[in-house]
Design an enzyme around this catalytic site. Structure first.
Site, PDB file in Angstrom:
ATOM      1  N   ASP A  86       0.877  -1.167   0.000  1.00  0.00           N
ATOM      2  CA  ASP A  86       0.000   0.000   0.000  1.00  0.00           C
ATOM      3  C   ASP A  86       0.917   1.220   0.000  1.00  0.00           C
ATOM      4  O   ASP A  86       1.866   1.290   0.794  1.00  0.00           O
ATOM      5  CB  ASP A  86      -0.843   0.053   1.278  1.00  0.00           C
ATOM      6  N   HIS A 142       4.656  -7.389   0.130  1.00  0.00           N
ATOM      7  CA  HIS A 142       4.278  -8.638  -0.522  1.00  0.00           C
ATOM      8  C   HIS A 142       5.022  -8.768  -1.847  1.00  0.00           C
ATOM      9  O   HIS A 142       5.604  -7.807  -2.353  1.00  0.00           O
ATOM     10  CB  HIS A 142       2.767  -8.665  -0.730  1.00  0.00           C
ATOM     11  N   SER A 227       8.879   3.944   4.787  1.00  0.00           N
ATOM     12  CA  SER A 227       9.996   3.669   3.894  1.00  0.00           C
ATOM     13  C   SER A 227       9.558   3.605   2.440  1.00  0.00           C
ATOM     14  O   SER A 227       8.485   4.062   2.077  1.00  0.00           O
ATOM     15  CB  SER A 227      10.693   2.374   4.301  1.00  0.00           C
TER      16      SER A 227
END
Length: 259
Positions: A86, A142, A227
């Site tokens: 996201d 992911h 990050s």
């Protein structure tokens, strides 16, 4: 004012000592007192959380939260490449003949980013994608496409901000910050590199995947502070969707390209 305070908690730090103090506080039970206002300031959707807000015992636990299994749908097209996080798809472009690319008025060398010329040469004339995670985002990482893990390595020993200001004014943070790199061979025998870039003076990258065969959408790790992720693909390995523009919001599982 609250937002500026929180940003100092999870994005900005001037030195290693301050970073360790910050890390210690966010992991303490005292920091739980900030959870409710943190969710409000960053408009975090509590309905997606795996647990109720009261169950998170620290700001750190809330920050690295898991989501309910149905909160993110993984695109099922076997040829698709999905967003691994996201965040904000901040930049995308072509890697040139010299194995460099240009972001925010700075040139980035893949030799510097990946650690040696042999690794970098593989991605000449390929594609780079930069995804930025703000404090509001879900911070689990992911895999964007299935494949075989062929390499893992870490580089760098300290980190500075990788937000908008950090990318403009920092000294090439994407290739100098602490970073953990996973390289995966695709089914078409080409490769991609998932470069996880730390954003604090402490190691904020935590790998969780330990196998060799990784499936699209599978968790690879998480950031304990805000990050950035850089995706590198070999030349002619992928085609980006014609709907991709920068900047744009993306979520885990959203199709961003295809083989």
């Amino acid at each position: 004012m609250k937002k500026k305070i929180y940003q100092s908690f999870v994005e900005l730090s001037g030195n290693r000592f301050n970073s360790y103090l910050l890390k210690a506080f966010t992991k303490s039970k005292m920091s739980k007192l900030l959870n409710k206002s943190f969710v409000k300031v960053y408009n975090i959707d509590e309905a997606e959380m795996e647990k109720t807000l009261d169950e998170y015992e620290s700001l750190q636990e809330l920050f690295i939260r898991n989501l309910k299994s149905e909160a993110r749908l993984i695109d099922q097209d076997p040829n698709s490449i999905i967003s691994p996080v996201d965040g904000i798809l901040a930049d995308v472009g072509e890697i040139n003949d010299n194995c460099t690319f240009h972001v925010k008025n700075q040139d980035y060398s893949l030799i510097e980013m990946l650690g040696n010329e042999k690794r970098a040469e593989k991605y000449k004339n390929g594609t780079y994608i930069i995804l930025y995670l703000s404090p509001s985002h879900y911070h689990r990482i992911h895999t964007p496409v299935s494949g075989t893990v062929v390499g893992k390595w870490a580089l760098g020993n300290k980190s500075y901000p990788v937000n908008e200001m950090g990318l403009k004014l920092g000294k090439r943070p994407l290739s100098k910050n602490f970073r953990f790199i996973t390289e995966v061979r695709l089914r078409n025998t080409k490769h991609y590199a998932l470069v996880k870039v730390g954003a604090m003076n402490v190691n904020s990258i935590h790998p969780t995947f330990t196998g060799n065969e990784v499936q699209k959408g599978e968790e690879m790790g998480y950031f304990s502070f805000g990050s950035t992720v850089v995706l590198l693909f070999e030349n002619n390995a992928i085609a980006l969707g014609d709907y991709i523009e920068t900047p744009m919001d993306v979520k885990v599982g959203m199709k961003i390209g295809s083989f």
